[in-house]
Motif scaffolding. Structure first.
Motif, mmCIF file in Angstrom:
data_model
loop_
_atom_site.group_PDB
_atom_site.id
_atom_site.type_symbol
_atom_site.label_atom_id
_atom_site.label_comp_id
_atom_site.label_asym_id
_atom_site.label_seq_id
_atom_site.Cartn_x
_atom_site.Cartn_y
_atom_site.Cartn_z
ATOM 1 N N LYS A 55 0.783 -1.253 -0.095
ATOM 2 C CA LYS A 55 -0.131 0.039 -0.003
ATOM 3 C C LYS A 55 0.877 1.137 0.130
ATOM 4 C CE LYS A 55 -3.882 -2.046 2.619
ATOM 5 N NZ LYS A 55 -4.627 -2.115 3.557
ATOM 6 N N VAL A 56 0.555 2.106 -1.037
ATOM 7 C CA VAL A 56 1.512 3.405 -0.984
ATOM 8 C C VAL A 56 0.639 4.417 -0.644
ATOM 9 C CG1 VAL A 56 3.020 4.800 -2.746
ATOM 10 C CG2 VAL A 56 3.021 2.308 -2.662
ATOM 11 N N PHE A 57 1.022 5.571 0.079
ATOM 12 C CA PHE A 57 0.073 6.846 0.429
ATOM 13 C C PHE A 57 1.013 7.729 0.333
ATOM 14 C CE2 PHE A 57 -1.576 3.479 3.033
ATOM 15 C CZ PHE A 57 -3.128 3.512 2.983
ATOM 16 N N SER A 58 0.394 9.056 -0.249
ATOM 17 C CA SER A 58 1.030 10.246 -0.261
ATOM 18 C C SER A 58 0.822 10.747 1.331
ATOM 19 C CB SER A 58 0.277 11.411 -1.035
ATOM 20 O OG SER A 58 -0.919 11.598 -0.694
ATOM 21 N N THR A 59 1.646 11.736 1.530
ATOM 22 C CA THR A 59 1.703 12.162 2.829
ATOM 23 C C THR A 59 0.111 12.564 3.241
ATOM 24 O OG1 THR A 59 3.937 12.939 2.648
ATOM 25 C CG2 THR A 59 2.782 13.869 4.303
ATOM 26 N N GLU A 60 -0.490 13.220 2.242
ATOM 27 C CA GLU A 60 -1.755 13.747 2.606
ATOM 28 C C GLU A 60 -2.703 12.760 2.942
ATOM 29 O OE1 GLU A 60 -4.272 16.247 4.027
ATOM 30 O OE2 GLU A 60 -2.264 16.931 3.474
ATOM 31 N N GLN A 61 -2.694 11.596 1.859
ATOM 32 C CA GLN A 61 -3.377 10.325 1.916
ATOM 33 C C GLN A 61 -3.304 9.763 3.170
ATOM 34 O OE1 GLN A 61 -2.068 8.749 -1.551
ATOM 35 N NE2 GLN A 61 -3.910 9.115 -2.575
ATOM 36 N N TRP A 62 -2.025 9.679 3.839
ATOM 37 C CA TRP A 62 -1.498 8.769 4.942
ATOM 38 C C TRP A 62 -2.095 9.510 6.252
ATOM 39 C CZ3 TRP A 62 -0.815 4.418 6.521
ATOM 40 C CH2 TRP A 62 -0.045 4.072 8.000
ATOM 41 N N LYS A 63 -2.226 11.004 6.252
ATOM 42 C CA LYS A 63 -2.707 11.674 7.262
ATOM 43 C C LYS A 63 -4.537 11.396 7.589
ATOM 44 C CE LYS A 63 0.119 15.898 7.180
ATOM 45 N NZ LYS A 63 -0.059 17.201 6.843
ATOM 46 N N LYS A 64 -5.051 11.375 6.234
ATOM 47 C CA LYS A 64 -6.314 10.828 6.136
ATOM 48 C C LYS A 64 -6.835 9.257 6.864
ATOM 49 C CE LYS A 64 -7.763 14.217 2.724
ATOM 50 N NZ LYS A 64 -8.020 14.192 1.277
ATOM 51 N N GLU A 65 -5.785 8.570 6.192
ATOM 52 C CA GLU A 65 -5.961 7.037 6.582
ATOM 53 C C GLU A 65 -5.823 6.647 8.096
ATOM 54 O OE1 GLU A 65 -6.169 2.915 6.028
ATOM 55 O OE2 GLU A 65 -6.791 4.517 4.539
ATOM 56 N N ARG A 66 -5.001 7.821 8.644
ATOM 57 C CA ARG A 66 -4.577 7.602 9.967
ATOM 58 C C ARG A 66 -5.813 7.878 10.913
ATOM 59 N NH1 ARG A 66 1.859 8.256 11.616
ATOM 60 N NH2 ARG A 66 1.016 7.256 13.604
ATOM 61 N N LEU A 67 -6.463 9.092 10.242
ATOM 62 C CA LEU A 67 -7.513 9.774 11.333
ATOM 63 C C LEU A 67 -8.632 8.675 10.957
ATOM 64 C CD1 LEU A 67 -7.369 13.428 10.229
ATOM 65 C CD2 LEU A 67 -7.077 12.468 12.406
ATOM 66 N N LEU A 68 -9.080 8.078 9.784
ATOM 67 C CA LEU A 68 -10.155 7.052 9.613
ATOM 68 C C LEU A 68 -9.926 6.060 10.666
ATOM 69 C CD1 LEU A 68 -10.531 7.155 5.876
ATOM 70 C CD2 LEU A 68 -12.213 8.008 7.648
#
Length: 86
Positions: free
Chosen positions: A69-82
């Motif tokens: 799974k690859v995330f951009s920095t912004e996507q990773w912030k959202k993923e962690r919040l979810l």
């Protein structure tokens, strides 16, 4: 194989990754890479970039299966919040 060994191999080759997380056991592993550069690539190119440093581990069957799974920095912030909310 120790998870830290796989993590170190990836960190050596994916130098722009801000985070790399490995999980798994036996010969089945999951990798999360946080990298704006990798996230901008196609999925095939992302997989090639992650598989490349691990090629010898695949040929020797130390790694049999790998989920990436690859995330951009912004996507990773959202993923962690979810994940924290759930």
């Amino acid at each position: 194989m120790e998870l830290t060994q796989i993590e170190n191999l990836l960190k050596e080759h994916l130098t722009d990754a801000t985070e790399i997380h490995i999980q798994g056991e036996n010969s089945h592993f999951g990798v999360i890479v946080v990298s704006d550069t990798l996230a901008a690539l196609s999925r095939v190119k992302q997989q090639q970039a992650v598989y490349a440093p691990l090629g010898e581990l695949f040929s020797s069957n130390i790694i049999h299966a790998l989920t990436i799974k690859v995330f951009s920095t912004e996507q990773w912030k959202k993923e962690r919040l979810l994940n924290m909310a759930g």
